[in-house]
Motif scaffolding. Structure first.
Motif, PDB file in Angstrom:
ATOM      1  N   LYS A 224     -34.824 -23.122  24.399  1.00  0.00           N
ATOM      2  CA  LYS A 224     -34.645 -22.280  25.580  1.00  0.00           C
ATOM      3  C   LYS A 224     -35.332 -22.953  26.760  1.00  0.00           C
ATOM      4  CE  LYS A 224     -32.158 -19.114  23.794  1.00  0.00           C
ATOM      5  NZ  LYS A 224     -30.742 -19.005  24.229  1.00  0.00           N
TER       6      LYS A 224
ATOM      7  N   GLU B  28     -37.432 -14.584  25.186  1.00  0.00           N
ATOM      8  CA  GLU B  28     -36.899 -13.224  25.232  1.00  0.00           C
ATOM      9  C   GLU B  28     -35.387 -13.201  25.030  1.00  0.00           C
ATOM     10  OE1 GLU B  28     -38.165 -11.324  28.809  1.00  0.00           O
ATOM     11  OE2 GLU B  28     -40.282 -11.731  28.450  1.00  0.00           O
ATOM     12  N   ALA B  29     -34.727 -14.343  25.287  1.00  0.00           N
ATOM     13  CA  ALA B  29     -33.273 -14.403  25.106  1.00  0.00           C
ATOM     14  C   ALA B  29     -32.877 -14.456  23.635  1.00  0.00           C
ATOM     15  CB  ALA B  29     -32.708 -15.617  25.841  1.00  0.00           C
ATOM     16  N   VAL B  30     -33.819 -14.745  22.763  1.00  0.00           N
ATOM     17  CA  VAL B  30     -33.515 -14.809  21.326  1.00  0.00           C
ATOM     18  C   VAL B  30     -33.727 -13.411  20.748  1.00  0.00           C
ATOM     19  CG1 VAL B  30     -33.948 -16.056  19.176  1.00  0.00           C
ATOM     20  CG2 VAL B  30     -34.358 -17.191  21.366  1.00  0.00           C
ATOM     21  N   ASN B  31     -32.762 -12.545  21.004  1.00  0.00           N
ATOM     22  CA  ASN B  31     -32.869 -11.161  20.552  1.00  0.00           C
ATOM     23  C   ASN B  31     -32.400 -11.006  19.106  1.00  0.00           C
ATOM     24  OD1 ASN B  31     -30.068 -11.308  20.719  1.00  0.00           O
ATOM     25  ND2 ASN B  31     -30.029 -10.398  22.773  1.00  0.00           N
ATOM     26  N   PHE B  32     -32.319  -9.776  18.640  1.00  0.00           N
ATOM     27  CA  PHE B  32     -32.000  -9.529  17.230  1.00  0.00           C
ATOM     28  C   PHE B  32     -30.630 -10.069  16.845  1.00  0.00           C
ATOM     29  CE2 PHE B  32     -30.242  -6.836  13.843  1.00  0.00           C
ATOM     30  CZ  PHE B  32     -31.197  -7.055  12.852  1.00  0.00           C
ATOM     31  N   SER B  33     -29.613  -9.818  17.670  1.00  0.00           N
ATOM     32  CA  SER B  33     -28.271 -10.289  17.330  1.00  0.00           C
ATOM     33  C   SER B  33     -28.202 -11.815  17.358  1.00  0.00           C
ATOM     34  CB  SER B  33     -27.240  -9.694  18.289  1.00  0.00           C
ATOM     35  OG  SER B  33     -27.521 -10.083  19.632  1.00  0.00           O
ATOM     36  N   LYS B  34     -28.918 -12.440  18.298  1.00  0.00           N
ATOM     37  CA  LYS B  34     -28.963 -13.899  18.353  1.00  0.00           C
ATOM     38  C   LYS B  34     -29.622 -14.450  17.096  1.00  0.00           C
ATOM     39  CE  LYS B  34     -28.920 -18.057  20.243  1.00  0.00           C
ATOM     40  NZ  LYS B  34     -27.680 -18.823  20.457  1.00  0.00           N
ATOM     41  N   ARG B  35     -30.672 -13.793  16.641  1.00  0.00           N
ATOM     42  CA  ARG B  35     -31.352 -14.242  15.424  1.00  0.00           C
ATOM     43  C   ARG B  35     -30.427 -14.130  14.207  1.00  0.00           C
ATOM     44  NH1 ARG B  35     -37.456 -11.616  16.165  1.00  0.00           N
ATOM     45  NH2 ARG B  35     -37.855 -12.576  18.210  1.00  0.00           N
ATOM     46  N   GLN B  36     -29.656 -13.074  14.158  1.00  0.00           N
ATOM     47  CA  GLN B  36     -28.714 -12.924  13.051  1.00  0.00           C
ATOM     48  C   GLN B  36     -27.718 -14.079  13.018  1.00  0.00           C
ATOM     49  OE1 GLN B  36     -27.254  -8.848  13.801  1.00  0.00           O
ATOM     50  NE2 GLN B  36     -28.066  -8.302  11.779  1.00  0.00           N
TER      51      GLN B  36
ATOM     52  N   ALA C 148     -37.649 -14.125  33.304  1.00  0.00           N
ATOM     53  CA  ALA C 148     -37.901 -13.779  31.903  1.00  0.00           C
ATOM     54  C   ALA C 148     -38.317 -15.002  31.107  1.00  0.00           C
ATOM     55  CB  ALA C 148     -36.647 -13.158  31.290  1.00  0.00           C
TER      56      ALA C 148
END
Length: 319
Positions: free
Chosen positions: A252, A264-272, A260
């Protein structure tokens, strides 16, 4: 007229030669040296450093330091090169070299035709390193000092093979850039033509960050196994081996106008998506290594220059 004869013909005690090394390379700091020779201790074999073999330069270097009445080395960093441009950075290195002398010079002979504004009596001497003994000595000290510096840089970034090209734009160096991208010690502004030829200039903030990230990780002892590895479920920016760890690294990049945190851009859906893509990578590339998910934050200044990297190891668990 020999180089020594030229210096003697000026009839000046405290004659100082100044020369630089490293104006042209794509990477690394620029160096300058200032040398005041002792007429009572002549040095055999002085010449333009470019006309001497590396072995000869290395042999003369300690002799110059030992026999000179005074010597000093000045440096301008990659960051200063990018901030001020290479000419002004070179002048800065020259001024630092002269300021570091233990003996004040009566006259400074500067190689070339551009005045570095030393606030001392100065004479510009085109091809001075092949005309004057003290300028030749300065050219050798500057060149060898920079070569030693590049050898240290190579320890942090071995993938670029700096000892073989000293940062200059050789075929090998460009091949290494193709493989590993740009490192924090590269002069970003010097790579414009390289990116244009590849159809990638100006690089996006993201691609610039990924180039720097690959160089940073290699400098930290990692082996880059893949970059921008794609699967139907997503993409892995970098796959790297660190000892017995297989790191899936999400890069990132943060510019000065981003508020930001990159992480912070690595949210839950991104992690999945990252986990699913990593699982696909392991199916296609079975490795007996411990997987780990990292986030590498790259911070850039307004001109795209490298500021720092924050490596968040084991940033999240597989979900």
């Amino acid at each position: 007229m020999t180089l020594d004869e030229y210096d003697r013909s000026l009839g000046i005690e405290g004659l100082c030669g100044v020369d630089e090394a490293g104006r042209g390379p794509l990477a690394g700091d620029v160096y300058a040296a200032a040398v005041i020779l002792d007429p009572k201790n002549p040095i055999e074999g002085l010449n333009d450093s470019k006309k001497l073999t590396e072995k000869k330069r290395e042999a003369l270097y300690p002799v110059i330091l030992e026999k000179a009445a005074a010597w000093s080395v000045g440096v301008a960093t990659v960051e200063e090169i990018e901030t001020y441009n290479i000419l002004q950075a070179t002048f800065l290195a020259m001024r630092r070299a002269v300021a570091g002398l233990s003996v004040p010079p009566a006259l400074v002979l500067v190689d070339g035709n551009r005045n570095p504004e030393l606030e001392l009596p100065t004479r510009l001497l085109v091809k001075g390193d092949g005309t004057s003994a003290c300028v030749a000595a300065a050219s050798i000290v500057a060149k060898v000092s920079r070569d030693h510096y590049m050898a240290e840089v190579a320890k942090a970034y071995p993938q670029y093979q700096f000892p073989r090209h000293k940062g200059y734009g050789t075929k090998l160096h460009y091949e290494m850039l193709d493989l590993y991208g740009e490192s924090p010690v590269h002069r970003h502004s010097f790579l414009k033509s390289y990116y244009r030829k590849k159809g990638e200039f100006p690089p996006t903030t993201g691609s610039r960050g990924e180039q720097l990230a690959a160089g940073y990780l290699t400098g930290q002892g990692c082996e880059i196994l893949a970059r921008n590895w794609r699967a139907p479920c997503g993409e892995l920016d970098i796959v790297a081996r660190q000892g017995e760890i297989l790191a899936f690294v999400e890069v990132k990049t943060r510019g000065p106008k981003m508020i930001a945190s990159p992480a912070e851009a690595v949210n839950f859906s991104k992690r999945q998506r990252l986990v699913a893509t990593a699982e696909e990578y392991l199916i296609q590339n079975p490795l007996q290594l411990q997987p780990r998910f990292d986030i590498l934050e790259i911070y850039l200044d307004e001109d795209g220059g490298f500021l720092r990297a924050d490596w968040l190891q084991n940033a999240f668990d597989a979900v």
